[in-house]
Design a protein around this motif. Structure first.
Motif, short mmCIF file in Angstrom:
data_model
loop_
_atom_site.label_atom_id
_atom_site.label_comp_id
_atom_site.label_asym_id
_atom_site.label_seq_id
_atom_site.Cartn_x
_atom_site.Cartn_y
_atom_site.Cartn_z
N ILE A 1 44.12 32.96 39.52
CA ILE A 1 42.87 33.70 39.63
C ILE A 1 42.88 34.92 38.72
CG2 ILE A 1 43.73 35.05 41.60
CD1 ILE A 1 40.10 33.89 41.20
N VAL A 2 41.77 35.20 38.07
CA VAL A 2 41.61 36.40 37.24
C VAL A 2 40.57 37.30 37.92
CG1 VAL A 2 40.96 37.34 35.00
CG2 VAL A 2 42.17 35.15 35.14
N LEU A 3 40.99 38.50 38.30
CA LEU A 3 40.09 39.46 38.95
C LEU A 3 39.77 40.57 37.97
CD1 LEU A 3 41.75 39.80 42.47
CD2 LEU A 3 39.84 38.33 41.80
N ARG A 4 38.49 40.88 37.85
CA ARG A 4 38.06 41.95 36.95
C ARG A 4 37.49 43.16 37.69
NH1 ARG A 4 37.30 37.27 34.03
NH2 ARG A 4 38.22 37.35 31.94
N SER A 5 37.35 43.05 38.99
CA SER A 5 36.82 44.16 39.77
C SER A 5 37.03 43.87 41.25
CB SER A 5 35.33 44.36 39.50
OG SER A 5 34.59 43.26 40.00
N PHE A 6 36.82 44.89 42.07
CA PHE A 6 36.86 44.69 43.51
C PHE A 6 35.74 43.76 43.96
CE2 PHE A 6 39.23 48.77 43.48
CZ PHE A 6 40.35 48.33 44.15
N ALA A 7 34.62 43.77 43.22
CA ALA A 7 33.51 42.89 43.59
C ALA A 7 33.93 41.43 43.50
CB ALA A 7 32.31 43.16 42.67
N GLU A 8 34.72 41.08 42.49
CA GLU A 8 35.19 39.71 42.36
C GLU A 8 36.16 39.36 43.49
OE1 GLU A 8 36.61 38.72 38.50
OE2 GLU A 8 34.71 39.22 37.52
N ALA A 9 36.99 40.31 43.88
CA ALA A 9 37.88 40.08 45.01
C ALA A 9 37.08 39.87 46.29
CB ALA A 9 38.84 41.25 45.16
N THR A 10 35.98 40.61 46.45
CA THR A 10 35.13 40.46 47.62
C THR A 10 34.49 39.08 47.65
OG1 THR A 10 34.64 42.83 47.63
CG2 THR A 10 33.12 41.40 48.82
N ARG A 11 34.02 38.59 46.50
CA ARG A 11 33.42 37.25 46.44
C ARG A 11 34.43 36.17 46.81
NH1 ARG A 11 30.73 39.39 41.86
NH2 ARG A 11 32.27 38.46 40.45
N LEU A 12 35.66 36.33 46.29
CA LEU A 12 36.71 35.37 46.61
C LEU A 12 36.95 35.33 48.12
CD1 LEU A 12 39.13 33.52 45.68
CD2 LEU A 12 40.50 35.60 45.66
N ARG A 13 37.05 36.50 48.71
CA ARG A 13 37.29 36.59 50.15
C ARG A 13 36.15 35.96 50.94
NH1 ARG A 13 35.36 40.26 53.60
NH2 ARG A 13 34.60 41.57 51.91
N SER A 14 34.92 36.21 50.50
CA SER A 14 33.75 35.71 51.22
C SER A 14 33.64 34.19 51.13
CB SER A 14 32.48 36.37 50.66
OG SER A 14 31.34 35.85 51.27
N LEU B 1 38.40 34.35 53.89
CA LEU B 1 39.74 34.90 54.08
C LEU B 1 39.72 36.04 55.09
CD1 LEU B 1 40.88 35.04 50.34
CD2 LEU B 1 41.29 33.22 52.01
N GLN B 2 40.76 36.13 55.91
CA GLN B 2 40.89 37.20 56.90
C GLN B 2 41.65 38.38 56.30
OE1 GLN B 2 39.32 36.95 59.97
NE2 GLN B 2 38.49 35.16 58.89
N CYS B 3 41.11 38.94 55.24
CA CYS B 3 41.71 40.10 54.57
C CYS B 3 40.62 40.77 53.75
CB CYS B 3 42.89 39.68 53.68
SG CYS B 3 42.46 38.43 52.45
N ASP B 4 40.87 41.98 53.30
CA ASP B 4 39.84 42.69 52.54
C ASP B 4 40.12 42.61 51.04
OD1 ASP B 4 41.84 44.54 52.00
OD2 ASP B 4 41.10 46.01 53.44
N GLU B 5 39.19 43.20 50.27
CA GLU B 5 39.30 43.13 48.82
C GLU B 5 40.49 43.92 48.28
OE1 GLU B 5 36.07 46.06 49.96
OE2 GLU B 5 36.91 44.20 50.66
N ILE B 6 40.91 44.96 49.01
CA ILE B 6 42.10 45.71 48.57
C ILE B 6 43.33 44.81 48.67
CG2 ILE B 6 43.53 47.73 49.00
CD1 ILE B 6 40.77 48.45 48.02
N PHE B 7 43.43 44.08 49.77
CA PHE B 7 44.56 43.16 49.94
C PHE B 7 44.56 42.11 48.84
CE2 PHE B 7 46.43 39.24 51.41
CZ PHE B 7 47.60 39.63 52.04
N VAL B 8 43.40 41.50 48.56
CA VAL B 8 43.32 40.46 47.54
C VAL B 8 43.75 41.01 46.18
CG1 VAL B 8 41.74 38.94 46.29
CG2 VAL B 8 41.54 39.19 48.76
#
Length: 612
Positions: free
Chosen positions: A29-42, A46-53
């Motif tokens: 996975i390539v993350l470019r922002s916290f927003a992308e981590a949030t989309r992945l989680r959603s 996933l039972q974790c937040d964007e900081i964890f991801v």
């Protein structure tokens, strides 16, 4: 947090679920922002937040680098290469020992259990655990499983146990990754954010409870000797005491809507500080931050004059503020006389070339204090000074924040001593009997992370202060000496005994949000405001304000805005000499609820807020 980051491997099934909402490189996975981590989680539920991801991505990236740099005595099994290629939906030739090894470590890592959907099915890959037969692979797996409580613990373990594999800048990057909490997600990835988050693993939000007057406070700083001299000049008579300040001056200050006066240079200052400056060709007066004792100087009228002045100000609704310098004292302070063991010291001269043959600066019989001879010649920074008493010599460190020269008229307190921390807290509480506002000097130097960095650096770190590398401590020993944040202890004491006191931290080094979100101080210096104003970064600052107003307005309300400071170049140095522009920006920054001010609206705000 630094983006982009190429992180953990994701199964082909996961990649299809994410579709065009995510990018991948060789199945990672390539993350470019916290927003992308949030989309992945959603999308994956996933039972974790964007900081964890995001932290998981950085953990995987660093593990991949370690695997690339490690020599293994085994080869990648052919069937493993084929099965891994199908699992990650990449070309077979792109599957390397390091990539297959990363997938195995990711699936085996207990701290990544929240991401198990990304690795589901990898257990069917033939001989994916081939690295488990090698000492290096066993070591990496054991390191992860022994520190399975959190990703932060695993990143700390990599910093500590892989100093020969990771570069210094990578270790520093990991420390910054560890330092982020949820406040970091509000910041855009482009360039350096106006505010950067510093916290500690597991740190909880613990904001102060403001009283109504605190929200409305405008604080005016007055350097006592300068102010009294100016009053003497304007009133054509000598005004040398606080109780001689004319009432009309206080009435005038109150008329501008100012609700507090911060008295700078109020305390009994170090006589040695003035003498050092005199001996080195400077002015014949002491630094306001080289304090002898927290008693009002006799020349300003002592405590009786302060009480009289405080009563006068109270009649006009003005509260008083003072300085507290918790990091250090004057070189010849009362505490140095009574408790020399409270200071950071060594029995051995840390620099063989240091000599101490100059003038005795102690001011009392039986104690001799001498700063290093080369300081007088300006040929050395003089990290320590010599203190002789009772037939014993101590080499005591000057106050130092590691960014430049030591403060050679000060002595550094040792905050790993519980007695020192308690004495500082008791002193601050005593000050609150006369002052509703206490401003703490250089507060960021006393956060546990920075205090350890400065005075007890890790074994793999270059010391910020010369000679301190020999004082490196294991984490558990430092924790035993300084088990919690000093500021948490102080804030808790004020909440219990003096809850109506406004506590202001002078803090930089990315600690601003930490002080008001986690440590519980009421206000913190807002250096980003002055820097943005000075550098004319209007759009970036406006964007940051919008983020805060949408997500964390309470933190924004706790930033103390200022236009100048003795330690930095003022905003005015780079700004046109036009009051109306400066006034408009100040209003927008200090009152974030207001709309952006157009030129035609300025006069209305000028009248409403009394801007002259």
């Amino acid at each position: 947090m630094i983006f982009p980051v190429t992180g953990f491997p994701c199964a082909a099934t996961v990649q299809r679920r994410l579709g065009g909402e995510a990018d991948f490189y060789c199945g990672r996975i390539v993350l470019r922002s916290f927003a992308e981590a949030t989309r992945l989680r959603s999308v994956l539920g996933l039972q974790c937040d964007e900081i964890f991801v995001s932290k998981a991505a950085w953990l995987s990236e660093i593990l991949h680098r370690i695997l690339l740099r490690t020599y293994f005595t085994v080869a990648l099994p052919e069937e493993t290469q084929k099965d891994t290629a199908r699992f990650l939906a990449v070309a077979e030739e792109d599957i390397s020992l390091s990539l297959a090894g990363l997938l195995w470590l990711s699936a085996m890592n207990p701290a990544l259990s929240s991401l198990s959907a990304c690795f589901a099915g990898s257990e069917k890959i033939a001989r994916l655990n081939f690295l488990e037969t090698t000492p290096a692979g066993q070591r990496l797996l054991r390191l992860l499983t022994d520190h399975a409580a959190s990703i932060d613990d695993q990143l700390e373990a990599l910093i500590l146990h892989m100093p020969a594999v990771l570069e210094a800048d990578e270790r520093e990057l990991l420390r910054r990754v560890i330092a982020y909490d949820r406040g970091a997600k509000f910041f855009s990835m482009g360039g350096t954010p106006a505010y950067r988050q510093f916290t500690v693993p597991g740190g909880a939000i613990s904001r102060s409870q403001d009283e109504p007057w605190m929200r409305e406070l405008v604080l005016l700083a007055k350097i006592v000797p300068v102010w009294l001299a100016d009053l003497s000049r304007r009133h054509h008579r000598h005004i040398g005491r606080l109780d001689e300040i004319p009432e009309e001056e206080i009435a005038s200050i109150a008329s501008f809507g100012i609700g507090g006066i911060w008295l700078v240079g109020l305390w009994q200052r170090s006589a040695a500080s003035a003498r050092i400056k005199q001996l080195t060709g400077g002015k014949n007066y002491s630094s306001a931050y080289s304090v002898f004792d927290y008693a009002v100087a006799d020349e300003w009228g002592g405590h009786a004059a302060l009480r009289s002045f405080r009563d006068l100000c109270a009649r006009y609704g003005i509260r008083l503020g003072c300085d507290m310098v918790p990091n250090h004292t004057g070189i010849d302070s009362k505490w140095m006389r009574e408790h020399p063991e409270w200071f950071m010291q060594s029995e051995v001269n840390p620099f063989p070339g240091y000599t101490f043959n100059g003038e005795n600066l102690s001011g009392v019989q039986g104690i001799e204090i001498r700063i290093e001879d080369h300081y007088y010649e300006k040929s050395d920074a003089a990290v320590v000074f010599a203190c002789d008493r009772d037939g014993r010599r101590r080499y005591i460190y000057h106050g130092n924040d590691g960014t430049g020269l030591p403060w050679n008229d000060t002595a550094q307190l040792d905050h790993t001593l519980a007695d020192v921390r308690q004495a500082i807290i008791d002193t601050a509480l005593a000050l609150s009997a006369d002052f509703d506002i206490i401003r703490f000097d250089a507060a960021m130097t006393l956060t546990r992370d920075h205090y350890r960095r400065l005075w007890f650096p890790r074994a793999d770190e270059a010391p910020a202060i010369a000679s301190r590398s020999v004082y490196s401590l294991p984490g558990h020993e430092f924790d035993a000496r300084m088990p919690r944040e000093f500021w948490t202890e102080l804030v808790n004491a004020f909440r219990e005994r003096r809850p109506g006191t406004l506590l202001v931290a002078e803090a930089f080094w990315m600690t601003e949000m930490y002080f008001v979100r986690s440590l519980g101080l009421n206000r913190v210096y807002n250096s980003a405001f002055m820097h943005s104003l000075r550098d004319e970064k209007n759009q970036e600052f406006e964007s940051t304000l919008r983020d805060f107003r949408s997500h964390d307005a309470d933190t924004l309300a706790r930033f103390a805005n200022y236009l100048s400071t003795p330690d930095e170049e003022a905003a005015a140095a780079h700004f046109p000499n036009d009051d109306k522009y400066i006034g408009a920006i100040v209003i927008m920054a200090t009152l974030p609820g207001l709309p952006i001010i157009a030129p035609g609206q300025l006069e209305g705000y000028r009248e409403k807020y009394g801007m002259d």
